[in-house]
Design a protein around this motif. Structure first.
Motif, PDB file in Angstrom:
ATOM      1  N   MET A  56      10.097   4.406  -5.200  1.00 28.85           N
ATOM      2  CA  MET A  56       9.290   3.187  -5.237  1.00 28.85           C
ATOM      3  C   MET A  56       9.204   2.650  -6.662  1.00 28.85           C
ATOM      4  N   LEU A  57       9.016   3.536  -7.630  1.00 28.79           N
ATOM      5  CA  LEU A  57       8.926   3.106  -9.026  1.00 28.79           C
ATOM      6  C   LEU A  57      10.242   2.504  -9.509  1.00 28.79           C
ATOM      7  N   LYS A  58      11.356   3.036  -9.018  1.00 31.31           N
ATOM      8  CA  LYS A  58      12.668   2.541  -9.447  1.00 31.31           C
ATOM      9  C   LYS A  58      12.951   1.125  -8.958  1.00 31.31           C
ATOM     10  N   ILE A  59      12.432   0.756  -7.790  1.00 30.82           N
ATOM     11  CA  ILE A  59      12.765  -0.571  -7.262  1.00 30.82           C
ATOM     12  C   ILE A  59      11.800  -1.665  -7.729  1.00 30.82           C
ATOM     13  N   LEU A  60      10.778  -1.289  -8.478  1.00 28.09           N
ATOM     14  CA  LEU A  60       9.840  -2.302  -8.970  1.00 28.09           C
ATOM     15  C   LEU A  60      10.524  -3.230  -9.966  1.00 28.09           C
ATOM     16  N   LYS A  61      10.227  -4.502  -9.859  1.00 30.54           N
ATOM     17  CA  LYS A  61      10.743  -5.528 -10.773  1.00 30.54           C
ATOM     18  C   LYS A  61       9.578  -6.068 -11.598  1.00 30.54           C
ATOM     19  N   LYS A  62       9.889  -6.830 -12.627  1.00 25.29           N
ATOM     20  CA  LYS A  62       8.831  -7.394 -13.485  1.00 25.29           C
ATOM     21  C   LYS A  62       7.848  -8.252 -12.703  1.00 25.29           C
ATOM     22  N   ASN A  63       8.320  -8.967 -11.687  1.00 27.58           N
ATOM     23  CA  ASN A  63       7.414  -9.846 -10.939  1.00 27.58           C
ATOM     24  C   ASN A  63       6.479  -9.070 -10.008  1.00 27.58           C
ATOM     25  N   ASN A  64       6.685  -7.755  -9.833  1.00 22.55           N
ATOM     26  CA  ASN A  64       5.739  -6.938  -9.074  1.00 22.55           C
ATOM     27  C   ASN A  64       4.480  -6.633  -9.883  1.00 22.55           C
ATOM     28  N   PHE A  65       4.574  -6.710 -11.199  1.00 24.53           N
ATOM     29  CA  PHE A  65       3.451  -6.389 -12.077  1.00 24.53           C
ATOM     30  C   PHE A  65       2.630  -7.656 -12.314  1.00 24.53           C
ATOM     31  N   ILE A  66       1.364  -7.581 -11.995  1.00 29.62           N
ATOM     32  CA  ILE A  66       0.504  -8.762 -12.015  1.00 29.62           C
ATOM     33  C   ILE A  66      -0.770  -8.469 -12.797  1.00 29.62           C
ATOM     34  N   ASP A  67      -1.532  -9.523 -13.098  1.00 27.51           N
ATOM     35  CA  ASP A  67      -2.874  -9.353 -13.645  1.00 27.51           C
ATOM     36  C   ASP A  67      -3.785  -8.904 -12.512  1.00 27.51           C
ATOM     37  N   ARG A  68      -4.976  -8.496 -12.866  1.00 23.80           N
ATOM     38  CA  ARG A  68      -5.918  -8.036 -11.843  1.00 23.80           C
ATOM     39  C   ARG A  68      -6.118  -9.135 -10.790  1.00 23.80           C
ATOM     40  N   PRO A  69      -5.805  -8.837  -9.528  1.00 24.07           N
ATOM     41  CA  PRO A  69      -5.934  -9.857  -8.479  1.00 24.07           C
ATOM     42  C   PRO A  69      -7.394 -10.181  -8.174  1.00 24.07           C
ATOM     43  N   LYS A  70      -7.639 -11.419  -7.823  1.00 23.06           N
ATOM     44  CA  LYS A  70      -9.004 -11.835  -7.478  1.00 23.06           C
ATOM     45  C   LYS A  70      -9.449 -11.246  -6.148  1.00 23.06           C
ATOM     46  N   ASP A  71      -8.507 -11.011  -5.233  1.00 21.13           N
ATOM     47  CA  ASP A  71      -8.852 -10.483  -3.913  1.00 21.13           C
ATOM     48  C   ASP A  71      -8.676  -8.960  -3.827  1.00 21.13           C
ATOM     49  N   LEU A  72      -8.719  -8.284  -4.967  1.00 18.37           N
ATOM     50  CA  LEU A  72      -8.596  -6.829  -5.001  1.00 18.37           C
ATOM     51  C   LEU A  72      -9.842  -6.202  -4.369  1.00 18.37           C
ATOM     52  N   PRO A  73      -9.668  -5.308  -3.398  1.00 21.38           N
ATOM     53  CA  PRO A  73     -10.839  -4.646  -2.801  1.00 21.38           C
ATOM     54  C   PRO A  73     -11.607  -3.827  -3.844  1.00 21.38           C
ATOM     55  N   ASN A  74     -12.895  -3.689  -3.609  1.00 20.96           N
ATOM     56  CA  ASN A  74     -13.732  -2.899  -4.521  1.00 20.96           C
ATOM     57  C   ASN A  74     -13.426  -1.410  -4.425  1.00 20.96           C
ATOM     58  N   LYS A  75     -13.022  -0.961  -3.246  1.00 21.07           N
ATOM     59  CA  LYS A  75     -12.809   0.461  -3.007  1.00 21.07           C
ATOM     60  C   LYS A  75     -11.341   0.727  -2.692  1.00 21.07           C
ATOM     61  N   THR A  76     -10.846   1.841  -3.197  1.00 20.31           N
ATOM     62  CA  THR A  76      -9.473   2.227  -2.902  1.00 20.31           C
ATOM     63  C   THR A  76      -9.398   2.881  -1.529  1.00 20.31           C
ATOM     64  N   SER A  77      -8.219   2.825  -0.928  1.00 18.38           N
ATOM     65  CA  SER A  77      -7.983   3.557   0.321  1.00 18.38           C
ATOM     66  C   SER A  77      -7.557   4.985   0.018  1.00 18.38           C
ATOM     67  N   TYR A  78      -6.675   5.117  -0.992  1.00 18.86           N
ATOM     68  CA  TYR A  78      -6.156   6.428  -1.384  1.00 18.86           C
ATOM     69  C   TYR A  78      -6.027   6.490  -2.894  1.00 18.86           C
ATOM     70  N   LYS A  79      -6.116   7.714  -3.411  1.00 15.06           N
ATOM     71  CA  LYS A  79      -5.835   7.978  -4.825  1.00 15.06           C
ATOM     72  C   LYS A  79      -4.765   9.052  -4.874  1.00 15.06           C
ATOM     73  N   ILE A  80      -3.783   8.846  -5.728  1.00 16.92           N
ATOM     74  CA  ILE A  80      -2.748   9.859  -5.951  1.00 16.92           C
ATOM     75  C   ILE A  80      -2.886  10.310  -7.398  1.00 16.92           C
ATOM     76  N   ILE A  81      -3.069  11.603  -7.584  1.00 17.31           N
ATOM     77  CA  ILE A  81      -3.320  12.157  -8.913  1.00 17.31           C
ATOM     78  C   ILE A  81      -2.159  13.071  -9.311  1.00 17.31           C
ATOM     79  N   PHE A  82      -1.499  12.712 -10.394  1.00 16.56           N
ATOM     80  CA  PHE A  82      -0.404  13.508 -10.947  1.00 16.56           C
ATOM     81  C   PHE A  82      -0.926  14.264 -12.155  1.00 16.56           C
ATOM     82  N   THR A  83      -0.745  15.579 -12.157  1.00 15.13           N
ATOM     83  CA  THR A  83      -1.134  16.396 -13.307  1.00 15.13           C
ATOM     84  C   THR A  83       0.137  16.950 -13.943  1.00 15.13           C
TER      85      THR A  83
END
Length: 159
Positions: free
Chosen positions: A80-107
């Motif tokens: 997924m990280l490899k196929i990301l393009k520059k236009n996938n990266f955005i400023d903080r969206p106005k319609d971003l939910p307050n709560k996450t559905s999932y968190k993925i934690i890499f240690t």
């Protein structure tokens, strides 16, 4: 004559003190401007490329249930990280939910990075102790097979 040397000493000490403080202030604090809007995503991709995480956990936000991700799931995240393009990266969206559905934690050995999965459209990536705002990613044009929201739905299908 003695007053002149005392005055000269005070002036010189003041100049050196103020100059050294000014120099340190300008060079020790990180710039508040983020170098680019995919800064933390690059950091995560570099860590995943150079080493495997010591631990990788996905957490469901409603019930706080956790599952450890296997190598196949981590490979999907790398893809997924490899196929990301520059236009996938955005400023903080106005319609971003307050709560996450999932968190993925890499240690990793030296750092800890998190992915907040808000819904099928948005996610964010940031380190545990970052100096800059999160990287926000628009997942609209990412195939469903690589969309991390659906990975979470698959892992926690009983919820």
């Amino acid at each position: 004559m003695k007053k002149f040397f005392i005055l000269l000493s005070v002036i010189l000490i003041s100049i050196f003190t103020l100059t050294s403080c000014n120099y340190k202030l300008n060079n020790t604090f990180p710039s508040r401007k983020k170098p680019n809007n995919f800064y933390y995503t690059n950091l995560l991709a570099q860590n995943l490329t150079t080493s495997s995480p010591k631990k990788c956990i996905i957490e469901e936000s409603n019930f706080h249930d956790q599952e450890e991700l296997g190598e196949r799931n981590i490979s999907d995240i790398k893809s997924m990280l490899k196929i990301l393009k520059k236009n996938n990266f955005i400023d903080r969206p106005k319609d971003l939910p307050n709560k996450t559905s999932y968190k993925i934690i890499f240690t990793f050995n030296k750092e800890k990075l998190l992915i907040n999965v808000y819904n099928e459209k948005y996610l964010s990536i940031y380190p545990w102790d970052g100096n800059y705002p999160m990287d926000y990613i628009d997942m609209n044009k990412i195939p469903i097979s690589l969309n991390l929201y659906y990975l979470g739905k698959y892992i926690f299908k009983n919820y």
